[in-house]
Design a protein around this motif. Sequence first.
Motif, mmCIF file in Angstrom:
data_model
loop_
_atom_site.group_PDB
_atom_site.id
_atom_site.type_symbol
_atom_site.label_atom_id
_atom_site.label_comp_id
_atom_site.label_asym_id
_atom_site.label_seq_id
_atom_site.Cartn_x
_atom_site.Cartn_y
_atom_site.Cartn_z
ATOM 1 N N GLY A 90 49.461 -42.551 9.070
ATOM 2 C CA GLY A 90 48.240 -43.279 9.384
ATOM 3 C C GLY A 90 47.491 -42.793 10.607
ATOM 4 N N GLU A 91 46.729 -43.696 11.181
ATOM 5 C CA GLU A 91 45.760 -43.379 12.229
ATOM 6 C C GLU A 91 46.388 -42.904 13.533
ATOM 7 O OE1 GLU A 91 42.012 -45.626 14.459
ATOM 8 O OE2 GLU A 91 43.101 -46.655 12.863
ATOM 9 N N VAL A 92 47.670 -43.159 13.714
ATOM 10 C CA VAL A 92 48.350 -42.725 14.936
ATOM 11 C C VAL A 92 48.413 -41.197 15.027
ATOM 12 C CG1 VAL A 92 50.739 -42.674 14.050
ATOM 13 C CG2 VAL A 92 50.308 -43.308 16.444
ATOM 14 N N ILE A 93 48.286 -40.515 13.866
ATOM 15 C CA ILE A 93 48.291 -39.050 13.808
ATOM 16 C C ILE A 93 46.881 -38.534 14.143
ATOM 17 C CG2 ILE A 93 48.734 -37.055 12.300
ATOM 18 C CD1 ILE A 93 50.440 -38.919 10.553
ATOM 19 N N ASP A 94 46.799 -37.316 14.659
ATOM 20 C CA ASP A 94 45.505 -36.729 15.012
ATOM 21 C C ASP A 94 44.771 -36.208 13.775
ATOM 22 O OD1 ASP A 94 43.331 -35.596 16.262
ATOM 23 O OD2 ASP A 94 44.433 -33.867 17.066
ATOM 24 N N VAL A 95 44.330 -37.137 12.939
ATOM 25 C CA VAL A 95 43.463 -36.837 11.790
ATOM 26 C C VAL A 95 42.435 -37.954 11.682
ATOM 27 C CG1 VAL A 95 45.030 -35.442 10.364
ATOM 28 C CG2 VAL A 95 45.184 -37.915 10.249
ATOM 29 N N SER B 256 53.702 -34.890 21.922
ATOM 30 C CA SER B 256 52.466 -34.824 22.701
ATOM 31 C C SER B 256 51.341 -35.519 21.934
ATOM 32 C CB SER B 256 52.091 -33.368 22.991
ATOM 33 O OG SER B 256 51.895 -32.643 21.795
ATOM 34 N N VAL B 257 50.400 -36.048 22.681
ATOM 35 C CA VAL B 257 49.273 -36.795 22.109
ATOM 36 C C VAL B 257 47.983 -36.111 22.539
ATOM 37 C CG1 VAL B 257 48.073 -39.027 22.045
ATOM 38 C CG2 VAL B 257 50.575 -38.957 22.127
ATOM 39 N N THR B 258 47.159 -35.741 21.576
ATOM 40 C CA THR B 258 45.880 -35.113 21.903
ATOM 41 C C THR B 258 44.930 -36.156 22.488
ATOM 42 O OG1 THR B 258 44.992 -35.483 19.679
ATOM 43 C CG2 THR B 258 46.165 -33.410 20.063
ATOM 44 N N GLU B 259 43.822 -35.707 23.057
ATOM 45 C CA GLU B 259 42.884 -36.607 23.726
ATOM 46 C C GLU B 259 42.435 -37.732 22.793
ATOM 47 O OE1 GLU B 259 38.385 -36.626 25.669
ATOM 48 O OE2 GLU B 259 39.171 -34.818 24.709
ATOM 49 N N ILE B 260 42.549 -38.952 23.275
ATOM 50 C CA ILE B 260 42.149 -40.128 22.500
ATOM 51 C C ILE B 260 40.675 -40.420 22.779
ATOM 52 C CG2 ILE B 260 42.544 -42.593 22.118
ATOM 53 C CD1 ILE B 260 44.825 -40.673 21.219
ATOM 54 N N LYS B 261 39.892 -40.566 21.705
ATOM 55 C CA LYS B 261 38.463 -40.859 21.868
ATOM 56 C C LYS B 261 37.986 -41.719 20.701
ATOM 57 C CE LYS B 261 36.453 -36.893 19.407
ATOM 58 N NZ LYS B 261 35.540 -37.634 18.537
ATOM 59 N N PRO B 262 36.861 -42.408 20.899
ATOM 60 C CA PRO B 262 36.304 -43.168 19.780
ATOM 61 C C PRO B 262 35.842 -42.216 18.678
ATOM 62 C CG PRO B 262 35.234 -43.731 21.870
ATOM 63 C CD PRO B 262 36.024 -42.497 22.103
ATOM 64 N N CYS B 263 35.967 -42.654 17.448
ATOM 65 C CA CYS B 263 35.520 -41.848 16.314
ATOM 66 C C CYS B 263 34.848 -42.794 15.313
ATOM 67 C CB CYS B 263 36.718 -41.154 15.674
ATOM 68 S SG CYS B 263 36.342 -39.537 15.030
ATOM 69 N N GLY C 104 45.421 -38.237 18.691
ATOM 70 C CA GLY C 104 46.666 -38.883 18.286
ATOM 71 C C GLY C 104 47.841 -37.926 18.358
ATOM 72 N N ILE C 105 48.904 -38.235 17.623
ATOM 73 C CA ILE C 105 50.106 -37.403 17.631
ATOM 74 C C ILE C 105 49.740 -36.003 17.141
ATOM 75 C CG2 ILE C 105 52.522 -37.222 16.929
ATOM 76 C CD1 ILE C 105 51.756 -39.859 18.384
ATOM 77 N N ASN C 106 50.112 -35.011 17.908
ATOM 78 C CA ASN C 106 49.792 -33.618 17.592
ATOM 79 C C ASN C 106 50.370 -33.223 16.228
ATOM 80 O OD1 ASN C 106 49.522 -30.791 17.558
ATOM 81 N ND2 ASN C 106 49.707 -30.679 19.782
ATOM 82 N N VAL C 107 49.503 -32.777 15.316
ATOM 83 C CA VAL C 107 49.959 -32.458 13.953
ATOM 84 C C VAL C 107 50.902 -31.256 13.920
ATOM 85 C CG1 VAL C 107 47.938 -33.484 12.834
ATOM 86 C CG2 VAL C 107 47.908 -31.045 13.449
ATOM 87 N N LYS C 108 50.874 -30.431 14.946
ATOM 88 C CA LYS C 108 51.776 -29.273 14.999
ATOM 89 C C LYS C 108 53.230 -29.706 15.151
ATOM 90 C CE LYS C 108 48.309 -26.169 16.976
ATOM 91 N NZ LYS C 108 47.890 -25.405 18.182
ATOM 92 N N THR D 263 38.758 -33.424 11.166
ATOM 93 C CA THR D 263 39.835 -33.138 12.119
ATOM 94 C C THR D 263 41.150 -32.851 11.409
ATOM 95 O OG1 THR D 263 38.774 -34.651 13.682
ATOM 96 C CG2 THR D 263 41.032 -33.992 14.181
ATOM 97 N N ASN D 264 41.651 -31.637 11.561
ATOM 98 C CA ASN D 264 42.929 -31.196 10.982
ATOM 99 C C ASN D 264 43.053 -31.467 9.476
ATOM 100 O OD1 ASN D 264 43.979 -30.284 13.519
ATOM 101 N ND2 ASN D 264 44.390 -32.418 14.062
ATOM 102 N N PRO D 265 42.057 -31.066 8.695
ATOM 103 C CA PRO D 265 42.086 -31.350 7.255
ATOM 104 C C PRO D 265 43.263 -30.719 6.511
ATOM 105 C CG PRO D 265 40.342 -29.782 7.784
ATOM 106 C CD PRO D 265 40.852 -30.313 9.083
#
Length: 407
Positions: free
Chosen positions: A379-384, A186-193, A356-360, A66-68
């Motif tokens: 950290g993990e709060v970001i969408d990665v 903005s926060v992207t969809e939160i899901k288990p990973c 998480g937090i939109n990397v854009k 995700t967003n490498p």
Amino acid sequence: MKNIVIIGAGASGLMAAAESAKRGNVVTVIEKMHRPARKVLISGKGRCNVTNACFDMEELISNVPTNPRFLYSAFANFMPYDMIAFLEDMGVPVKTERGNRVFPVSDKAADIVDALVKNAENCGANIINGTVKSFDFDHNKISAVILEDGRRMECDSVAICTGGKSYSSTGSSGDGYILAKSAGHSVTEIKPCLVPLVCTNNFIPKLQGLSLKNVSVRLMKDNKTVYSDFGEMLFTHFGISGPVVLSASSHIRNIKNGIYKMIVDLKPALDYDILDKRILRDFSECNNKDFINSLSALLPKKLIPVIVLLSGIEPSKKVNEISRDERHRLGKLIKEFEINISDFFDIDAAIVTGGGINVKEINPKTMQSKIIENLYFAGEVIDVDAYTGGFNLQIAFSTGVLCGQNM
């Protein structure tokens, strides 16, 4: 000298605090739990898979589905070998195990936590207990952080390092998303990973506790392969888990019952023809036995009744009466054991949070918000998110260091 507030004393927050304090800033880390880095403490079943001895940038990036590209600058600035050197300098020797997974020699996650806390405090950071409720804003800046108990902390810069939403007992309850949204993010969809998967097959409860090693798996969506892996998996009372399953879960989007399947090759070292010869040989050695009693050399004991049922071959049929077509059907079943996936297991069982937090909205070279001038993330709060093996903690360390250096 600036007043820096870092929200969250986890892996990313503690690294950010140390880096910022080194630069002469007055750094306060606000942690809602009574002990910092609770999630690090339970990681790796209490042993802490602290990083991965993957020293090639492209290989490192390939383990981030995700967003490498967002992480290039953070990794280039602080690689896994930098984390290993940091731990050695802090008096925590490490060892490398299968899959280049790096653990403390002591096998104690507490040693990693103690090193992170000691480093932050030695650099001058102050860790306090409290829960952040909101921000005060002055134009395009955060002027103060407001705690639930009414305390108000003036600040020049703020970092949200709160983690995601998995393992809520460690303090990761999604607070960071709420704070970020209040600042216009903005926060992207939160899901288990990296999470176990719920499966609908009737045979699943019968296989509970069965661990399969050296199997090959393909995650299928609408009959197309979206991920493949080789390694170990485990059957639970509700579905499947284990390393290959957790990594596969990172590739599931918009999960719906029936869309995703896991195809397991129980004998990946044998192609169809060689497997057929192996089955023939096993049958010849127990010629007069019932079919159900002829598979003990080929399959785990717990799996045999399930395979027999799915094969459609009468369990009491003598081996020497089994037809060529029936034998081929058995071989195909062993090479293509199909499991229907219906859902993720609960997010609280997830190793990391997806989304998480939109990397854009974040500058990847500094971890600074593109919306609020003095707000940063790590950290993990970001969408990665990354695969298992220490990569997710390395993301936390690398983004934390970059964040702290730039605040």
